[in-house]
Design a protein around this motif. Sequence first.
Motif, mmCIF file in Angstrom:
data_model
loop_
_atom_site.group_PDB
_atom_site.id
_atom_site.type_symbol
_atom_site.label_atom_id
_atom_site.label_comp_id
_atom_site.label_asym_id
_atom_site.label_seq_id
_atom_site.Cartn_x
_atom_site.Cartn_y
_atom_site.Cartn_z
ATOM 1 N N PHE A 155 18.851 -21.291 34.238
ATOM 2 C CA PHE A 155 20.026 -21.702 34.890
ATOM 3 C C PHE A 155 20.019 -21.265 36.531
ATOM 4 C CE2 PHE A 155 21.723 -22.332 30.900
ATOM 5 C CZ PHE A 155 22.233 -23.739 30.814
ATOM 6 N N ALA A 156 20.294 -22.238 37.181
ATOM 7 C CA ALA A 156 20.163 -21.790 38.739
ATOM 8 C C ALA A 156 21.554 -22.589 39.458
ATOM 9 C CB ALA A 156 18.855 -22.091 39.310
ATOM 10 N N ILE A 157 21.930 -21.892 40.679
ATOM 11 C CA ILE A 157 22.663 -22.530 41.670
ATOM 12 C C ILE A 157 22.010 -22.748 43.094
ATOM 13 C CG2 ILE A 157 24.797 -22.425 40.428
ATOM 14 C CD1 ILE A 157 25.116 -19.677 42.584
ATOM 15 N N GLN A 158 22.396 -23.515 43.926
ATOM 16 C CA GLN A 158 22.028 -23.174 45.271
ATOM 17 C C GLN A 158 23.342 -23.273 46.100
ATOM 18 O OE1 GLN A 158 22.877 -25.850 47.750
ATOM 19 N NE2 GLN A 158 22.102 -27.686 46.974
ATOM 20 N N ASP A 159 23.212 -22.422 47.345
ATOM 21 C CA ASP A 159 24.314 -22.040 48.045
ATOM 22 C C ASP A 159 25.185 -22.972 48.849
ATOM 23 O OD1 ASP A 159 22.745 -22.174 50.382
ATOM 24 O OD2 ASP A 159 22.698 -19.929 50.711
ATOM 25 N N THR B 149 30.226 -19.462 28.818
ATOM 26 C CA THR B 149 30.754 -19.278 30.021
ATOM 27 C C THR B 149 30.084 -18.898 31.175
ATOM 28 O OG1 THR B 149 33.109 -18.912 28.779
ATOM 29 C CG2 THR B 149 32.860 -18.723 31.233
ATOM 30 N N PHE B 150 30.091 -19.919 32.192
ATOM 31 C CA PHE B 150 29.237 -19.588 33.491
ATOM 32 C C PHE B 150 30.338 -18.861 34.624
ATOM 33 C CE2 PHE B 150 26.976 -23.107 31.448
ATOM 34 C CZ PHE B 150 25.592 -22.707 31.838
ATOM 35 N N PHE B 151 29.620 -17.956 35.446
ATOM 36 C CA PHE B 151 30.569 -17.443 36.312
ATOM 37 C C PHE B 151 29.632 -17.468 37.832
ATOM 38 C CE2 PHE B 151 31.811 -15.454 32.496
ATOM 39 C CZ PHE B 151 33.032 -15.274 32.630
ATOM 40 N N VAL B 152 30.211 -17.874 38.848
ATOM 41 C CA VAL B 152 29.421 -18.156 40.046
ATOM 42 C C VAL B 152 30.103 -17.359 40.892
ATOM 43 C CG1 VAL B 152 28.366 -20.343 39.513
ATOM 44 C CG2 VAL B 152 30.544 -20.248 40.350
ATOM 45 N N LEU B 153 29.518 -16.515 41.956
ATOM 46 C CA LEU B 153 29.904 -15.862 43.003
ATOM 47 C C LEU B 153 29.703 -16.609 44.288
ATOM 48 C CD1 LEU B 153 30.826 -12.932 44.031
ATOM 49 C CD2 LEU B 153 28.611 -12.428 44.364
ATOM 50 N N ARG B 154 31.054 -16.349 44.958
ATOM 51 C CA ARG B 154 31.123 -17.167 46.330
ATOM 52 C C ARG B 154 31.209 -15.823 47.219
ATOM 53 N NH1 ARG B 154 35.832 -21.183 46.383
ATOM 54 N NH2 ARG B 154 35.782 -21.104 48.580
ATOM 55 N N SER B 155 30.589 -16.099 48.368
ATOM 56 C CA SER B 155 30.246 -15.039 49.417
ATOM 57 C C SER B 155 31.457 -14.043 49.755
ATOM 58 C CB SER B 155 29.500 -15.655 50.761
ATOM 59 O OG SER B 155 30.536 -16.662 51.403
ATOM 60 N N LYS B 156 32.802 -14.746 49.685
ATOM 61 C CA LYS B 156 33.680 -13.993 50.213
ATOM 62 C C LYS B 156 34.435 -13.065 49.031
ATOM 63 C CE LYS B 156 35.201 -17.336 53.826
ATOM 64 N NZ LYS B 156 36.367 -18.247 54.083
ATOM 65 N N LEU C 69 24.830 -16.183 40.173
ATOM 66 C CA LEU C 69 25.038 -16.723 38.912
ATOM 67 C C LEU C 69 25.056 -15.853 37.721
ATOM 68 C CD1 LEU C 69 25.711 -19.707 37.301
ATOM 69 C CD2 LEU C 69 23.264 -19.613 37.168
ATOM 70 N N SER C 70 25.900 -15.879 36.854
ATOM 71 C CA SER C 70 25.677 -15.355 35.239
ATOM 72 C C SER C 70 26.265 -16.151 34.201
ATOM 73 C CB SER C 70 26.696 -13.987 35.422
ATOM 74 O OG SER C 70 26.016 -13.011 36.326
#
Length: 296
Positions: free
Chosen positions: A75-79, A115-122, A109-110
């Motif tokens: 699994f991957a995200i882009q920013d 359940t997925f968890f994504v981190l935003r830069s702030k 991303l985790s």
Amino acid sequence: MNTRLHLHWFKNIAYCSLPIVFSGFIVLAESCSQNSNSYPNPPGYNFSKPYVYKLPTALDEISGLAFYPKDSGIFAIQDEKGWLFKIHLKNPLQIERWKFSNGADYEDLSLVDSTFFVLRSKGIVEKFQFDTPDSVSIQPFRLSEEKNEFETLYYDSSIHKLVVICKNCEQDTRKEVSSFTFDPSANTFSPFFKIEAETIKEQLGEDEKFRFKPSAAAVHPLTGELYVIASVNHALVILNKDHSVKNAYKIDPGLFKQPEGLTFTPKGDLIISNEVAERGAAEILFFKYNKLNTRQ
């Protein structure tokens, strides 16, 4: 929502229905950099001989990674955009995607159970699940109101919590880097360990202006050590189970052009993603783990 990727986004595509098939998929059994042999290798890995998977332009800004053992997908995200991708490292390459938000500055991303968890830069952690393939429920949780910057999120199964590591936080000095846990059952943050940036500076031979700025991390499934990559510093750092610094390695910027994602397979194989960095295609670098080659 599981949806098609538009044909005009990519080159050299055999296009039908999902999963998308990429006939332009490339795998290299050696480094594309001529200087990789001059850089040290972490125990069990040969950084001069990765498998290199070239990615389509939709993943130019690939950041977080999470390995999925059930089918060996990643699994991957882009920013920039709120899309969750699933990459199957096959020949030809196969990619699926689902929309989970309208987009933000996503950094990591985790995956914990379903359940997925994504981190935003702030410092905002977004927690989401797909109720159906076409329906997603998402909740945001903010660490603090301070002007901090984060790029690293990983799951520590030994404490059953996620961990967020600062990239540039107000309370940090050049000598240390803060981290925080996020409890997925209570949806609460707590202070955690501090990385000894001074020790990293000494091991890397950096000057007094050095600041350690992590961009991704994951716990090694066999050793329990924490691997932290820092794109800005061109460095890979291994922390012991007590989070003290074990080793810090300079990494080849020709190979690791902009590493923003890191994960492991259950066998210990190391997977790192490179953003495009205006130098060719974005990539996934795959390093086989060799238990027999773990002596320093």
